[in-house]
Design a protein around this motif. Sequence first.
Motif, PDB file in Angstrom:
ATOM      1  N   GLY A 489      25.655  50.301  32.470  1.00 62.83           N
ATOM      2  CA  GLY A 489      25.576  49.905  33.550  1.00 62.83           C
ATOM      3  C   GLY A 489      24.173  49.838  33.918  1.00 62.83           C
ATOM      4  N   ALA A 490      23.569  49.752  33.903  1.00 68.53           N
ATOM      5  CA  ALA A 490      22.806  49.193  34.263  1.00 68.53           C
ATOM      6  C   ALA A 490      21.884  47.836  34.396  1.00 68.53           C
ATOM      7  CB  ALA A 490      21.237  49.940  33.994  1.00 68.53           C
ATOM      8  N   SER A 491      21.470  47.383  35.262  1.00 71.21           N
ATOM      9  CA  SER A 491      21.218  45.776  35.140  1.00 71.21           C
ATOM     10  C   SER A 491      19.785  45.580  34.902  1.00 71.21           C
ATOM     11  CB  SER A 491      22.308  44.662  35.699  1.00 71.21           C
ATOM     12  OG  SER A 491      22.175  44.655  37.582  1.00 71.21           O
ATOM     13  N   VAL A 492      18.994  44.031  34.992  1.00 70.94           N
ATOM     14  CA  VAL A 492      17.334  44.078  35.107  1.00 70.94           C
ATOM     15  C   VAL A 492      17.585  42.106  35.483  1.00 70.94           C
ATOM     16  CG1 VAL A 492      17.965  43.085  32.892  1.00 70.94           C
ATOM     17  CG2 VAL A 492      15.996  43.132  34.791  1.00 70.94           C
ATOM     18  N   GLU A 493      17.838  41.539  36.264  1.00 71.19           N
ATOM     19  CA  GLU A 493      18.127  40.135  37.381  1.00 71.19           C
ATOM     20  C   GLU A 493      16.204  39.815  37.392  1.00 71.19           C
ATOM     21  OE1 GLU A 493      18.730  37.515  40.594  1.00 71.19           O
ATOM     22  OE2 GLU A 493      19.192  39.746  40.503  1.00 71.19           O
ATOM     23  N   MET A 494      15.936  39.122  36.326  1.00 70.32           N
ATOM     24  CA  MET A 494      14.307  38.250  36.574  1.00 70.32           C
ATOM     25  C   MET A 494      14.520  36.811  36.805  1.00 70.32           C
ATOM     26  SD  MET A 494      12.618  39.249  33.676  1.00 70.32           S
ATOM     27  CE  MET A 494      11.175  38.121  34.093  1.00 70.32           C
ATOM     28  N   VAL A 495      12.691  37.477  38.383  1.00 69.11           N
ATOM     29  CA  VAL A 495      11.961  36.845  39.061  1.00 69.11           C
ATOM     30  C   VAL A 495      11.601  35.871  38.400  1.00 69.11           C
ATOM     31  CG1 VAL A 495      11.306  36.732  41.247  1.00 69.11           C
ATOM     32  CG2 VAL A 495      12.517  38.695  40.725  1.00 69.11           C
ATOM     33  N   ARG A 496      10.464  36.130  37.495  1.00 66.03           N
ATOM     34  CA  ARG A 496       9.542  35.500  36.873  1.00 66.03           C
ATOM     35  C   ARG A 496       8.997  36.097  36.013  1.00 66.03           C
ATOM     36  NH1 ARG A 496       4.361  36.322  38.342  1.00 66.03           N
ATOM     37  NH2 ARG A 496       3.800  38.021  39.942  1.00 66.03           N
ATOM     38  N   ALA A 497       8.338  35.572  35.005  1.00 63.82           N
ATOM     39  CA  ALA A 497       7.702  35.495  33.547  1.00 63.82           C
ATOM     40  C   ALA A 497       6.613  34.879  33.258  1.00 63.82           C
ATOM     41  CB  ALA A 497       8.637  36.147  32.607  1.00 63.82           C
ATOM     42  N   SER A 508      20.716  50.284  39.495  1.00 63.10           N
ATOM     43  CA  SER A 508      21.262  51.618  38.759  1.00 63.10           C
ATOM     44  C   SER A 508      21.894  52.277  39.553  1.00 63.10           C
ATOM     45  CB  SER A 508      20.532  51.839  37.808  1.00 63.10           C
ATOM     46  OG  SER A 508      19.440  52.420  37.819  1.00 63.10           O
ATOM     47  N   ALA A 509      23.192  52.995  38.966  1.00 59.81           N
ATOM     48  CA  ALA A 509      23.768  53.981  39.930  1.00 59.81           C
ATOM     49  C   ALA A 509      23.349  55.659  39.415  1.00 59.81           C
ATOM     50  CB  ALA A 509      25.365  54.264  39.258  1.00 59.81           C
ATOM     51  N   GLU A 510      22.331  55.340  38.637  1.00 55.72           N
ATOM     52  CA  GLU A 510      22.194  57.014  38.194  1.00 55.72           C
ATOM     53  C   GLU A 510      20.246  56.856  38.067  1.00 55.72           C
ATOM     54  OE1 GLU A 510      24.805  58.953  35.818  1.00 55.72           O
ATOM     55  OE2 GLU A 510      26.161  59.029  37.193  1.00 55.72           O
ATOM     56  N   GLY A 511      20.193  55.714  38.073  1.00 58.83           N
ATOM     57  CA  GLY A 511      18.197  55.685  37.326  1.00 58.83           C
ATOM     58  C   GLY A 511      18.377  55.096  36.157  1.00 58.83           C
ATOM     59  N   THR A 512      17.322  54.334  35.531  1.00 59.92           N
ATOM     60  CA  THR A 512      16.812  53.721  34.214  1.00 59.92           C
ATOM     61  C   THR A 512      16.252  53.746  33.641  1.00 59.92           C
ATOM     62  OG1 THR A 512      17.653  52.490  32.896  1.00 59.92           O
ATOM     63  CG2 THR A 512      17.654  52.055  34.802  1.00 59.92           C
ATOM     64  N   SER A 513      15.494  54.347  32.853  1.00 59.37           N
ATOM     65  CA  SER A 513      14.430  53.257  31.969  1.00 59.37           C
ATOM     66  C   SER A 513      14.352  52.092  31.790  1.00 59.37           C
ATOM     67  CB  SER A 513      14.424  54.382  30.312  1.00 59.37           C
ATOM     68  OG  SER A 513      14.274  55.723  30.585  1.00 59.37           O
ATOM     69  N   THR A 548       7.017  51.295  28.988  1.00 60.44           N
ATOM     70  CA  THR A 548       8.212  51.816  29.491  1.00 60.44           C
ATOM     71  C   THR A 548       8.097  52.713  30.593  1.00 60.44           C
ATOM     72  OG1 THR A 548       9.710  52.214  26.975  1.00 60.44           O
ATOM     73  CG2 THR A 548      10.749  53.041  29.012  1.00 60.44           C
ATOM     74  N   VAL A 549       8.992  52.980  31.206  1.00 61.44           N
ATOM     75  CA  VAL A 549       8.963  53.159  32.865  1.00 61.44           C
ATOM     76  C   VAL A 549      10.227  53.482  32.968  1.00 61.44           C
ATOM     77  CG1 VAL A 549       6.541  52.172  33.252  1.00 61.44           C
ATOM     78  CG2 VAL A 549       8.891  51.200  34.427  1.00 61.44           C
ATOM     79  N   ASP A 550      10.090  55.184  34.275  1.00 62.86           N
ATOM     80  CA  ASP A 550      11.658  55.265  34.509  1.00 62.86           C
ATOM     81  C   ASP A 550      11.916  54.890  36.277  1.00 62.86           C
ATOM     82  OD1 ASP A 550      12.735  57.064  32.222  1.00 62.86           O
ATOM     83  OD2 ASP A 550      11.050  58.315  32.826  1.00 62.86           O
ATOM     84  N   GLU A 555      18.577  49.907  43.806  1.00 58.89           N
ATOM     85  CA  GLU A 555      18.179  48.310  43.938  1.00 58.89           C
ATOM     86  C   GLU A 555      16.661  48.910  43.244  1.00 58.89           C
ATOM     87  OE1 GLU A 555      19.796  44.360  44.407  1.00 58.89           O
ATOM     88  OE2 GLU A 555      18.765  45.039  45.969  1.00 58.89           O
ATOM     89  N   HIS A 556      16.051  48.127  42.613  1.00 52.43           N
ATOM     90  CA  HIS A 556      14.458  48.172  43.002  1.00 52.43           C
ATOM     91  C   HIS A 556      13.836  46.741  42.428  1.00 52.43           C
ATOM     92  CE1 HIS A 556      14.060  52.253  44.035  1.00 52.43           C
ATOM     93  NE2 HIS A 556      15.368  52.833  43.514  1.00 52.43           N
TER      94      HIS A 556
END
Length: 595
Positions: A489-497, A508-513, A548-550, A555-556
């Motif tokens: 259920g978590a998602s990632v949205e790129m801003v730039r690479a 994410s609703a409950e946190g994610t790695s 990897t980080v937690d 929304e972060h």
Amino acid sequence: MRRLRLPRPRWPRAWRDPYLWLVLMFALVAALPLAGPLYFFDAHDAWNTVFFLTEFDAAIRDGVWYPGWATDQALGYGYPTFVFIPPLAYYAAEVFHLLGADQVAAVKWTFALATVGAGLGMYLYARRVAGRRRGLLAAVVYVFMPYHLVDIYVRADLAEYSAFVWMPLALLAFHELTGRFTPRRLGLAALAYGALWLTHNLVGVVFTPLLAAYILLRVFRASPSWRGGVRRALGALAGGALGLGVAAALVLPNLLEREYIVQEQWVRAGYHYALHFLDPAHLLSPAWGYAPGVPGTAGGASFQLGAVALTLAAVAFLAAMRRGARSSRERALILFFVAATAAVVVTMMPISAPLWKLVPIAALIQFPWRLLALTSVTLSILSALALNRQQAASRPQTGSRSNESTNLPGPILILALVAMLASLGYTRPQYTPTPASAGTPLLSIEFELKYEDMRGMVAWTEEMPATSPLVEQYLSGQPLVTAEVLAPGASVEMVRAAGASDELWVRSAEGTSLRFYTYYFPGWRVYLDGERLPDSALRPEGEHGLLTVDVPPGEHHVLLRWGDTAVRAIGKGMTLVSLALALGLVSWGCLRRHS
């Protein structure tokens, strides 16, 4: 009314030297194949050189003044290329690129600049020890040495080729420093020696013993007393130490952070030094080829010393053996460079294998035939000393020393033309079409898909990646998504690479790695909503050791940014301080000379 006559502008003294302009003309002949629109992508390091510049430029544009990470290598997982690879040649290429040249053209401009620089560097040193006429011959022989041309038109090794500029300049700088210590000479010696290391550290390693031996020769011959010798030696030692300080940004990580990469992959299999020793036949054969491989490969690269240089060196040696034929100073110089040439040649042969085993860093040199760079220096100087000053002239000189700068040298010009013509056929590269991906990150991906053994690994990588989630994105031309979330259920949205950073949003609703498609490596920093996470929060995961980080629920905003370890920060600080000191010494010395 009398007309006011203004003084005619005068060129700087060095620019009024006609031999300097002759060196420039000969060097441009060697660089002429670079003038066309085509490049030689089948050369051994041609692809690397171009995509290294692409990676270097991407990091510069992302605000990293001293790049370390090549973000598109290792199939997009990245690699700390410029932590360990010397950057100076790529800074030069970057200048041409920022001025509007594409990556291929910028690399070619840098090769051309290095060709001219090598000729002028050798001329300046040889002029100091042998005079202008013979300095011209040394410079032409140096530019057209077979291995020098192999480095550009067969290997396309931009960094090693550029190191040819600094070896004769380092000899000149330390020659002057051991003659008379001044702050200006100390600064120049440090700049030349430091620049050599920042251009090609392996050439710096192998050149240092030759330079040290030359300094000892100078100290022994120039000092009437042991106290004077100690002072001269200490002055040279100070110049070398300050030069290493100038190169500290590269040297310290090379010494202290190599454990963070799998360096065995660069010294095993076809890269092991034991496979690349030379036999006398390799050193004498005029055969010329372009294929990579171990010495003796059919159609492979040439490892010859050069017939013209060898002949002139033999003439110089025979002249030194005739008592009274040369001054004691020239005789000592000839014998030194003959001995140095012989020592280097033996070191490239199988008989020296026990020595290579004793030196831990030898494995990183990879190829014993790299030492041909040293014989290019020694044989070029010996070529200049094959003739004495009277033989080098168009006619016996009875006038003042100034005649040497005004009379064109017939015998020397003939020998220079012979040296050029003997190697002119070696200035023909194998031109190839330029890949459509040249100048883009895709070139690195295509290279590593073709050459699987060139995918770098870091210490936390358990196996070489066969592919990555980024490969299809590169091949399709899609905007890169450089991370994945592991919680349902978590998602990632790129801003730039970018070249040294990735910016994205995580929800994410409950946190994610959050796993970046980037190798874990010391120096990475992760910022969560503008606050830097502690280094302990970053960890490697999976067989490829991906960073990897937690991330907590909600929304972060997440920023991954390349940074420095303590070792790299100290090294860069030492470089800035040492560079400022060396430049200050040179400037102060120049002001004192003109005051």
